[in-house]
Design a protein around this motif. Structure first.
Motif, PDB file in Angstrom:
ATOM      1  N   ASP A 198      13.992   6.301  14.810  1.00 35.19           N
ATOM      2  CA  ASP A 198      14.626   6.425  16.381  1.00 35.19           C
ATOM      3  C   ASP A 198      15.848   5.489  16.471  1.00 35.19           C
ATOM      4  O   ASP A 198      16.214   5.448  17.621  1.00 35.19           O
ATOM      5  N   GLY A 199      16.086   4.482  15.583  1.00 30.53           N
ATOM      6  CA  GLY A 199      17.271   3.647  15.701  1.00 30.53           C
ATOM      7  C   GLY A 199      16.828   2.356  16.013  1.00 30.53           C
ATOM      8  O   GLY A 199      17.685   1.549  16.228  1.00 30.53           O
ATOM      9  N   THR A 200      15.486   2.050  16.564  1.00 29.30           N
ATOM     10  CA  THR A 200      15.176   0.867  17.057  1.00 29.30           C
ATOM     11  C   THR A 200      15.031  -0.024  15.655  1.00 29.30           C
ATOM     12  O   THR A 200      14.626   0.115  14.698  1.00 29.30           O
ATOM     13  N   SER A 201      15.314  -1.391  16.198  1.00 28.40           N
ATOM     14  CA  SER A 201      15.185  -2.337  15.141  1.00 28.40           C
ATOM     15  C   SER A 201      13.605  -3.165  15.154  1.00 28.40           C
ATOM     16  O   SER A 201      13.294  -3.088  16.366  1.00 28.40           O
ATOM     17  N   ALA A 202      12.965  -3.299  14.261  1.00 23.15           N
ATOM     18  CA  ALA A 202      11.745  -4.005  14.265  1.00 23.15           C
ATOM     19  C   ALA A 202      11.531  -5.096  12.876  1.00 23.15           C
ATOM     20  O   ALA A 202      12.258  -4.936  11.907  1.00 23.15           O
ATOM     21  N   THR A 203      10.710  -5.771  12.995  1.00 23.88           N
ATOM     22  CA  THR A 203      10.208  -6.550  12.082  1.00 23.88           C
ATOM     23  C   THR A 203       8.820  -6.368  11.750  1.00 23.88           C
ATOM     24  O   THR A 203       7.802  -6.400  12.577  1.00 23.88           O
ATOM     25  N   VAL A 204       8.574  -5.898  10.417  1.00 20.91           N
ATOM     26  CA  VAL A 204       7.224  -5.614   9.982  1.00 20.91           C
ATOM     27  C   VAL A 204       6.570  -6.760   9.228  1.00 20.91           C
ATOM     28  O   VAL A 204       6.923  -7.342   8.357  1.00 20.91           O
ATOM     29  N   LYS A 205       5.227  -7.402   9.846  1.00 20.88           N
ATOM     30  CA  LYS A 205       4.752  -8.533   9.239  1.00 20.88           C
ATOM     31  C   LYS A 205       3.712  -8.042   8.359  1.00 20.88           C
ATOM     32  O   LYS A 205       2.969  -7.101   8.557  1.00 20.88           O
ATOM     33  N   LEU A 206       3.536  -8.744   7.222  1.00 19.61           N
ATOM     34  CA  LEU A 206       2.501  -8.406   6.012  1.00 19.61           C
ATOM     35  C   LEU A 206       1.756  -9.567   5.620  1.00 19.61           C
ATOM     36  O   LEU A 206       2.404 -10.915   5.499  1.00 19.61           O
ATOM     37  N   ASP A 207       0.613  -9.431   5.052  1.00 17.10           N
ATOM     38  CA  ASP A 207      -0.292 -10.487   4.713  1.00 17.10           C
ATOM     39  C   ASP A 207       0.070 -10.787   3.091  1.00 17.10           C
ATOM     40  O   ASP A 207       0.994 -10.153   2.460  1.00 17.10           O
ATOM     41  N   GLY A 208      -0.490 -11.589   2.463  1.00 17.93           N
ATOM     42  CA  GLY A 208      -0.550 -11.927   0.997  1.00 17.93           C
ATOM     43  C   GLY A 208      -0.840 -10.737   0.335  1.00 17.93           C
ATOM     44  O   GLY A 208      -0.451 -10.891  -0.826  1.00 17.93           O
ATOM     45  N   SER A 209      -1.726  -9.551   0.737  1.00 15.16           N
ATOM     46  CA  SER A 209      -2.154  -8.426  -0.077  1.00 15.16           C
ATOM     47  C   SER A 209      -1.150  -7.336   0.378  1.00 15.16           C
ATOM     48  O   SER A 209      -1.374  -6.226  -0.094  1.00 15.16           O
ATOM     49  N   PHE A 210       0.039  -7.608   0.779  1.00 20.74           N
ATOM     50  CA  PHE A 210       0.858  -6.646   1.310  1.00 20.74           C
ATOM     51  C   PHE A 210       0.565  -5.549   2.183  1.00 20.74           C
ATOM     52  O   PHE A 210       0.833  -4.417   2.223  1.00 20.74           O
ATOM     53  N   THR A 211      -0.471  -6.090   2.949  1.00 17.45           N
ATOM     54  CA  THR A 211      -1.067  -5.119   4.041  1.00 17.45           C
ATOM     55  C   THR A 211      -0.346  -5.412   5.322  1.00 17.45           C
ATOM     56  O   THR A 211      -0.012  -6.685   5.929  1.00 17.45           O
ATOM     57  N   VAL A 212       0.163  -4.494   6.149  1.00 16.32           N
ATOM     58  CA  VAL A 212       0.911  -4.571   7.509  1.00 16.32           C
ATOM     59  C   VAL A 212       0.154  -4.985   8.525  1.00 16.32           C
ATOM     60  O   VAL A 212      -1.040  -4.466   8.782  1.00 16.32           O
ATOM     61  N   THR A 213       0.385  -6.389   9.102  1.00 18.56           N
ATOM     62  CA  THR A 213      -0.633  -6.846  10.256  1.00 18.56           C
ATOM     63  C   THR A 213      -0.089  -6.753  11.451  1.00 18.56           C
ATOM     64  O   THR A 213      -0.748  -6.849  12.431  1.00 18.56           O
ATOM     65  N   ALA A 214       1.214  -6.450  11.568  1.00 18.64           N
ATOM     66  CA  ALA A 214       2.115  -6.350  13.170  1.00 18.64           C
ATOM     67  C   ALA A 214       3.365  -5.714  12.687  1.00 18.64           C
ATOM     68  O   ALA A 214       4.013  -6.112  11.778  1.00 18.64           O
ATOM     69  N   THR A 215       3.827  -5.340  13.789  1.00 21.22           N
ATOM     70  CA  THR A 215       5.282  -4.855  13.911  1.00 21.22           C
ATOM     71  C   THR A 215       5.677  -5.294  15.169  1.00 21.22           C
ATOM     72  O   THR A 215       5.219  -4.914  16.177  1.00 21.22           O
ATOM     73  N   GLU A 216       6.812  -5.972  15.036  1.00 15.12           N
ATOM     74  CA  GLU A 216       7.624  -6.502  16.352  1.00 15.12           C
ATOM     75  C   GLU A 216       8.813  -5.699  16.594  1.00 15.12           C
ATOM     76  O   GLU A 216       9.611  -5.744  15.745  1.00 15.12           O
ATOM     77  N   THR A 217       8.988  -5.099  17.698  1.00 14.81           N
ATOM     78  CA  THR A 217      10.218  -4.494  17.956  1.00 14.81           C
ATOM     79  C   THR A 217      11.309  -5.272  18.791  1.00 14.81           C
ATOM     80  O   THR A 217      10.772  -5.927  19.592  1.00 14.81           O
ATOM     81  N   GLY A 218      12.690  -5.235  18.132  1.00 18.92           N
ATOM     82  CA  GLY A 218      13.493  -5.730  18.922  1.00 18.92           C
ATOM     83  C   GLY A 218      13.622  -7.323  18.717  1.00 18.92           C
ATOM     84  O   GLY A 218      12.950  -7.425  17.638  1.00 18.92           O
ATOM     85  N   GLY A 219      14.286  -8.072  19.347  1.00 10.44           N
ATOM     86  CA  GLY A 219      14.361  -9.391  19.105  1.00 10.44           C
ATOM     87  C   GLY A 219      15.247  -9.962  18.280  1.00 10.44           C
ATOM     88  O   GLY A 219      16.015  -9.284  17.864  1.00 10.44           O
ATOM     89  N   PRO A 220      15.497 -11.253  18.326  1.00 14.54           N
ATOM     90  CA  PRO A 220      16.581 -12.103  17.395  1.00 14.54           C
ATOM     91  C   PRO A 220      16.340 -11.717  15.879  1.00 14.54           C
ATOM     92  O   PRO A 220      15.419 -11.317  15.567  1.00 14.54           O
ATOM     93  N   GLY A 221      17.378 -11.661  15.193  1.00 14.03           N
ATOM     94  CA  GLY A 221      17.506 -11.439  13.830  1.00 14.03           C
ATOM     95  C   GLY A 221      17.412 -10.287  13.149  1.00 14.03           C
ATOM     96  O   GLY A 221      16.950 -10.023  11.852  1.00 14.03           O
ATOM     97  N   HIS A 222      17.500  -9.049  14.061  1.00  7.94           N
ATOM     98  CA  HIS A 222      17.284  -7.533  13.488  1.00  7.94           C
ATOM     99  C   HIS A 222      18.925  -7.090  13.385  1.00  7.94           C
ATOM    100  O   HIS A 222      19.854  -7.080  13.926  1.00  7.94           O
TER     101      HIS A 222
END
Length: 137
Positions: free
Chosen positions: A113-137
């Motif tokens: 949809d064009g929005t920026s996000a940061t996908v957080k992952l653990d050491g096993s490459f499992t997605v643990t969270a997704t943060e929408t917007g914010g700095p650094g995108h």
């Protein structure tokens, strides 16, 4: 008489050289200290100006814990990209890096949809969270 003039001219020349050298040596450390102080205060403050000067495509964000993010490469980068895209169909990946705020890895993406996000992952490459917007995108 010529000998006296030669000695006086030589002493004047030596005095001028020493004076110029002292001036240069005195000016250099003062300038270096100013540059170091300016750089340190800009980095520590995290101001918009320092954010704008940083090339986001190269990583380099420093977290409050002092960890510096670095771009991922090779198999690790491929696994982080694959996991982020699987969790966000139709998204595109801008960059992948280690995370300075608690997760092992993060992927900066642009969702379908064009929005920026940061996908957080653990050491096993499992997605643990997704943060929408914010700095650094």
């Amino acid at each position: 008489m010529n000998q006296v003039k030669k000695i006086a001219a030589g002493a004047t020349l030596i005095g001028a050289l020493l004076g110029g050298g002292v001036l240069a040596v005195t000016a250099l450390p003062a300038n270096a200290a100013t540059n170091t102080t300016t750089t340190a205060s800009s980095s520590a403050s995290g101001t918009d100006a320092s954010q704008a000067a940083r090339d986001e495509s190269k990583g380099g964000h420093v977290g409050a814990n002092g960890v510096t993010e670095a771009l991922l490469t090779g198999d690790t980068a491929a696994k982080v990209k694959a996991a982020a895209l699987a969790a966000n169909p139709g998204a595109s990946v801008e960059r992948v890096e280690n995370d300075a705020e608690g997760a092992n890895y993060e992927a900066h993406i642009v969702k379908a949809d064009g929005t920026s996000a940061t996908v957080k992952l653990d050491g096993s490459f499992t997605v643990t969270a997704t943060e929408t917007g914010g700095p650094g995108h």
